[in-house]
Write an enzyme that holds these catalytic residues in place. Structure first.
Site, mmCIF file in Angstrom:
data_model
loop_
_atom_site.group_PDB
_atom_site.id
_atom_site.type_symbol
_atom_site.label_atom_id
_atom_site.label_comp_id
_atom_site.label_asym_id
_atom_site.label_seq_id
_atom_site.Cartn_x
_atom_site.Cartn_y
_atom_site.Cartn_z
ATOM 1 N N CYS A 1 33.086 25.824 41.989
ATOM 2 C CA CYS A 1 32.941 25.100 43.247
ATOM 3 C C CYS A 1 34.034 25.527 44.217
ATOM 4 O O CYS A 1 35.092 26.001 43.834
ATOM 5 C CB CYS A 1 32.981 23.591 43.056
ATOM 6 S SG CYS A 1 31.749 22.924 41.955
ATOM 7 N N ARG B 1 34.039 32.101 42.897
ATOM 8 C CA ARG B 1 34.310 30.964 42.021
ATOM 9 C C ARG B 1 33.069 30.533 41.238
ATOM 10 O O ARG B 1 33.166 29.737 40.303
ATOM 11 C CB ARG B 1 34.822 29.784 42.856
ATOM 12 C CG ARG B 1 36.129 30.069 43.548
ATOM 13 C CD ARG B 1 36.515 28.955 44.493
ATOM 14 N NE ARG B 1 36.938 27.765 43.784
ATOM 15 C CZ ARG B 1 38.179 27.513 43.411
ATOM 16 N NH1 ARG B 1 39.135 28.386 43.684
ATOM 17 N NH2 ARG B 1 38.498 26.398 42.799
ATOM 18 N N TRP C 1 28.798 24.168 41.859
ATOM 19 C CA TRP C 1 28.431 24.571 40.500
ATOM 20 C C TRP C 1 27.871 23.327 39.821
ATOM 21 O O TRP C 1 28.568 22.345 39.646
ATOM 22 C CB TRP C 1 29.662 25.093 39.775
ATOM 23 C CG TRP C 1 29.438 25.420 38.320
ATOM 24 C CD1 TRP C 1 29.404 24.554 37.283
ATOM 25 C CD2 TRP C 1 29.253 26.716 37.758
ATOM 26 N NE1 TRP C 1 29.209 25.221 36.107
ATOM 27 C CE2 TRP C 1 29.108 26.549 36.364
ATOM 28 C CE3 TRP C 1 29.188 28.003 38.294
ATOM 29 C CZ2 TRP C 1 28.915 27.619 35.512
ATOM 30 C CZ3 TRP C 1 28.998 29.065 37.428
ATOM 31 C CH2 TRP C 1 28.852 28.872 36.061
ATOM 32 N N ASN D 1 35.119 18.810 44.495
ATOM 33 C CA ASN D 1 35.197 19.689 43.329
ATOM 34 C C ASN D 1 35.694 18.871 42.139
ATOM 35 O O ASN D 1 36.543 17.998 42.303
ATOM 36 C CB ASN D 1 36.185 20.838 43.565
ATOM 37 C CG ASN D 1 35.673 21.861 44.546
ATOM 38 O OD1 ASN D 1 34.516 21.839 44.942
ATOM 39 N ND2 ASN D 1 36.555 22.753 44.961
ATOM 40 N N GLY D 2 35.219 19.196 40.947
ATOM 41 C CA GLY D 2 35.712 18.521 39.757
ATOM 42 C C GLY D 2 34.659 17.652 39.102
ATOM 43 O O GLY D 2 33.461 17.743 39.401
ATOM 44 N N GLU E 1 37.708 42.183 23.963
ATOM 45 C CA GLU E 1 37.635 42.184 25.423
ATOM 46 C C GLU E 1 36.473 43.046 25.917
ATOM 47 O O GLU E 1 35.765 42.674 26.856
ATOM 48 C CB GLU E 1 38.963 42.685 26.009
ATOM 49 C CG GLU E 1 38.951 42.931 27.506
ATOM 50 C CD GLU E 1 38.647 41.698 28.338
ATOM 51 O OE1 GLU E 1 38.370 41.870 29.541
ATOM 52 O OE2 GLU E 1 38.658 40.568 27.807
ATOM 53 N N LYS F 1 33.333 41.770 28.287
ATOM 54 C CA LYS F 1 32.934 42.386 29.549
ATOM 55 C C LYS F 1 31.436 42.688 29.546
ATOM 56 O O LYS F 1 30.738 42.451 30.530
ATOM 57 C CB LYS F 1 33.717 43.689 29.779
ATOM 58 C CG LYS F 1 35.141 43.483 30.217
ATOM 59 C CD LYS F 1 35.237 43.006 31.642
ATOM 60 C CE LYS F 1 36.018 41.800 31.888
ATOM 61 N NZ LYS F 1 36.398 40.824 30.970
ATOM 62 N N GLU G 1 29.195 39.321 29.503
ATOM 63 C CA GLU G 1 29.250 38.400 30.625
ATOM 64 C C GLU G 1 28.549 38.925 31.868
ATOM 65 O O GLU G 1 28.123 38.124 32.708
ATOM 66 C CB GLU G 1 30.694 38.010 30.949
ATOM 67 C CG GLU G 1 31.583 39.097 31.479
ATOM 68 C CD GLU G 1 33.019 38.601 31.688
ATOM 69 O OE1 GLU G 1 33.227 37.383 31.845
ATOM 70 O OE2 GLU G 1 33.941 39.437 31.691
ATOM 71 N N HIS H 1 32.425 42.451 4.905
ATOM 72 C CA HIS H 1 32.544 41.049 4.488
ATOM 73 C C HIS H 1 31.517 40.159 5.184
ATOM 74 O O HIS H 1 31.711 38.953 5.273
ATOM 75 C CB HIS H 1 33.957 40.540 4.754
ATOM 76 C CG HIS H 1 35.001 41.258 3.962
ATOM 77 N ND1 HIS H 1 35.129 41.109 2.596
ATOM 78 C CD2 HIS H 1 35.943 42.167 4.338
ATOM 79 C CE1 HIS H 1 36.115 41.881 2.169
ATOM 80 N NE2 HIS H 1 36.623 42.535 3.199
ATOM 81 N N LYS I 1 34.629 32.526 38.501
ATOM 82 C CA LYS I 1 35.885 33.258 38.402
ATOM 83 C C LYS I 1 37.039 32.332 38.032
ATOM 84 O O LYS I 1 37.861 32.641 37.181
ATOM 85 C CB LYS I 1 36.173 33.947 39.742
ATOM 86 C CG LYS I 1 37.453 34.768 39.768
ATOM 87 C CD LYS I 1 37.347 35.949 38.844
ATOM 88 C CE LYS I 1 38.551 36.868 38.958
ATOM 89 N NZ LYS I 1 38.459 37.978 38.007
#
Length: 606
Positions: free
Chosen positions: A2, A27, A74, A100-101, A483, A487, A490, A506, A601
């Site tokens: 947001c 964001r 969002w 926001n929140g 990592e 990438k 996502e 294993h 983000k």
């Protein structure tokens, strides 16, 4: 997640709000809206689902005014619909609110104050604006009193911006846990979740603290604490320009940011070197690190992966046991701590909510902390004991690239300089010329970035059509594999995982089928032969293998050769082709590289 923007005192309010929202697209959001009102009493509320371009198409020439607020949402409470998009309106049309929140007690507030008030949408935000209206209409409070009351009674994370259409001269602002700034202009002022949203208007910003009530008009900013005492606070300068935020000739921010990594390495050398080209770290930080008996690295996502590289560097050069923890787990499942712990937080934005909830608890325990962040003046930076900056410049793409390598480099600098002060590691640390080695890393990065055509072909061969893919490696190669897989998953939505190569037998090898892409990283002297054996294991099960090996460990059949760098810094270069593979795989699948679905983000809610 947001984003909020607001303007008071500018004729071009509509344009400024839209430009600000576009700067906050990084964001993450699924709907957007603005409210603009004029001194003559004309009100304009425009909202849309989807991208800001959809919102812009709905804006007519009549939409104008000198005060307004905007928001990218969002979805949390309620689906992404126009009814649930912000700004939200009180039933009588008087109040407009963006938020926001997450309001944790909105159901209780709703039951307490809105029993007879029908709601248009499903959000916690609408509950707040309706209650403010009730406070004014039924309880006889003025707007400021009503705003104070709702802030006192609200539990959770929030950044709030309210406009009373009967006034049209003030934006009422408050925050708790969620970032919000006030920008200072010449006969105008602005508000924003991130300074980059309003850097085109001003570079002077005032930070806000949790629980404060702020009144923003065109010629003044009034801040009061919870006891209603006025607070004077100077603004600070944000060293950022419009040019920093542009893509230039690049089609996507992610590609630009991948290409910027060599420059970031060189900038870090300059930022952390003295006149004699010796690396330096603040004495207080060195003292705090070297006097602790255990280091705890706390982070999320990509930063967590960087933390694992940092663990090896700190243990090797500072000789202090180091643990790496996920922020979202650590705060609620804190392990038994050492007697003299020291905490390092890694966060690109410095606003990560999961990390902040840990830091708040540590501050209550009076334990020392260092935040390594890209954002000067961010919440984590303000609240931690110490700060080291990444100096990487704005990172806009959701998938982090240059912040990851900058975090590793700063951790290496910290470990190296701390090690030089420790008797147990002094000789070893001094024989390692990190300034020289980071310069070699920058050159190696450039050579790999120049191999884009080759990496693009590898992406087409291995990743364009697949549903699954695996990265494998040992030691630091395993950490980079995690990592690399993040990438890939996502932004391309390929189900990708990074595995310790030695763990395949294993259980994980059961996932290997005919044609499954398995990308191997080989940069480690002690284990490169073992990883070769693991590659043979997956090949015998039908895997389509791709090998990225460092010079000295390469074989003729390997797909990509990595330039040789110091063994402790190999993650800085092995991740480059992995970033490019994710980039090209995403393009080849027709997805938006910079704005992957369901992701933000800056994660500002837990």
């Amino acid at each position: 997640m947001c984003g909020i923007v607001g303007v008071v005192g500018k004729q071009q309010t509509k344009e400024i709000l839209i430009q600000g929202l576009e700067k906050l697209e990084y964001r993450g959001y699924d709907s957007a809206g603005i409210f603009v009102t004029s001194p003559e009493g004309e009100n304009y509320l425009v909202k849309s689902v989807g991208r800001i371009d959809n919102l812009k198409k709905k804006l007519t020439k009549e939409v104008s005014g000198t005060i307004g607020i905007g928001h990218t949402r969002w979805a949390t409470h309620g689906k992404p619909t126009e009814e649930n998009a912000h700004p939200h309106t009180s039933r009588d049309g008087r109040f407009m609110l963006v938020h926001n929140g997450v309001i944790e007690n909105f159901e209780e507030l709703k039951a307490m104050y809105l029993e007879d008030v029908p709601l248009k949408g499903e959000t916690d935000t609408e509950v707040l604006v309706q209650i403010i209206s009730v406070f004014v209409a039924k309880h006889g409070l003025d707007t400021l009193e009503a705003f104070r009351k709702i802030v006192r009674e609200t539990k959770g994370s929030y950044a709030l911006a309210l406009i009373d259409t009967n006034e049209r001269e003030t934006i009422y602002v408050a925050k708790n846990k969620s970032p919000l700034l006030v920008g200072v202009g010449d006969d105008f002022n602005v508000i924003c979740s991130d300074a980059m949203a309003m850097i085109s208007q001003t570079n002077q910003f005032v930070e806000l603290m949790d629980g404060e009530i702020v009144l923003v008009s065109k010629d003044k900013i009034i801040i009061e604490d919870q006891a209603q005492q006025r607070i004077e606070r100077d603004s600070f300068t944000v060293e950022m320009s419009e040019n920093d935020l542009g893509k230039g000739t690049y089609p996507y921010y992610m590609l630009k940011e991948i290409d910027e990594q060599p420059a970031v390495m060189r900038n870090l050398i300059q930022q952390y070197s003295d006149a004699q080209s010796r690396l330096t770290v603040e004495e207080d930080i060195l003292k705090a690190v070297t006097e602790c008996d255990r280091i705890y690295i706390v982070a999320c996502g990509t930063s967590w992966h960087a933390g694992w590289i940092g663990k090896k560097l700190l243990e090797k050069y500072v000789n202090i046991p180091t643990e790496v923890h996920l922020s979202s787990e650590f705060g609620y499942n804190m392990p038994l701590l050492a007697k003299k712990p020291f905490f390092i937080f890694l966060s690109q934005s410095g606003e990560t909510a999961d990390s902040r909830q840990v830091l708040v608890k540590l501050n209550e325990m009076k334990l020392p902390s260092l935040v390594i962040t890209n954002a000067k003046g961010s919440t984590l930076s303000r609240e931690a004991t110490y700060t080291m900056l990444l100096h990487a410049g704005p990172e806009i793409a959701v998938a982090s690239t240059k912040a990851y390598t900058a975090q590793i480099a700063v951790l290496a600098i910290l470990a190296k300089v701390c090690g030089e002060t420790q008797a147990a590691t002094k000789v070893q640390a001094q024989t390692f010329d990190l300034v020289h080695e980071l310069g070699l890393v920058a050159t190696a990065m450039e050579s790999l970035i120049d191999e884009k055509d080759q990496v693009e072909k590898l992406a087409e061969d291995y990743l364009k059509e697949t549903r699954n893919a695996f990265y494998i490696g040992r030691g630091q190669d395993y950490y980079v594999s995690m990592e690399a897989a993040l990438k890939l998953k996502e932004i391309s939505y390929i189900q990708a995982e990074g595995f310790a190569a030695g763990e395949l037998k294993h259980g994980t090898i059961a996932l290997i089928e005919e044609g499954t892409p398995v990308i191997s990283m080989i940069t480690d002297t002690a284990t490169h032969a073992h990883t070769r054996g693991n590659i043979k294991e997956v090949e015998s099960r039908g895997a389509h293998t791709c090998v990225m090996a460092m010079e000295g460990f390469e074989r003729p059949q390997d797909q990509l050769i990595l330039p040789k760098v110091h063994e402790d810094l190999t993650p800085l270069i092995s991740v480059i082709p992995a970033q490019l593979l994710a980039y090209f795989a995403t393009l080849q699948r027709g997805y938006d590289v910079d704005k992957p679905r369901n992701l933000a983000k800056s994660v500002t809610v837990e």
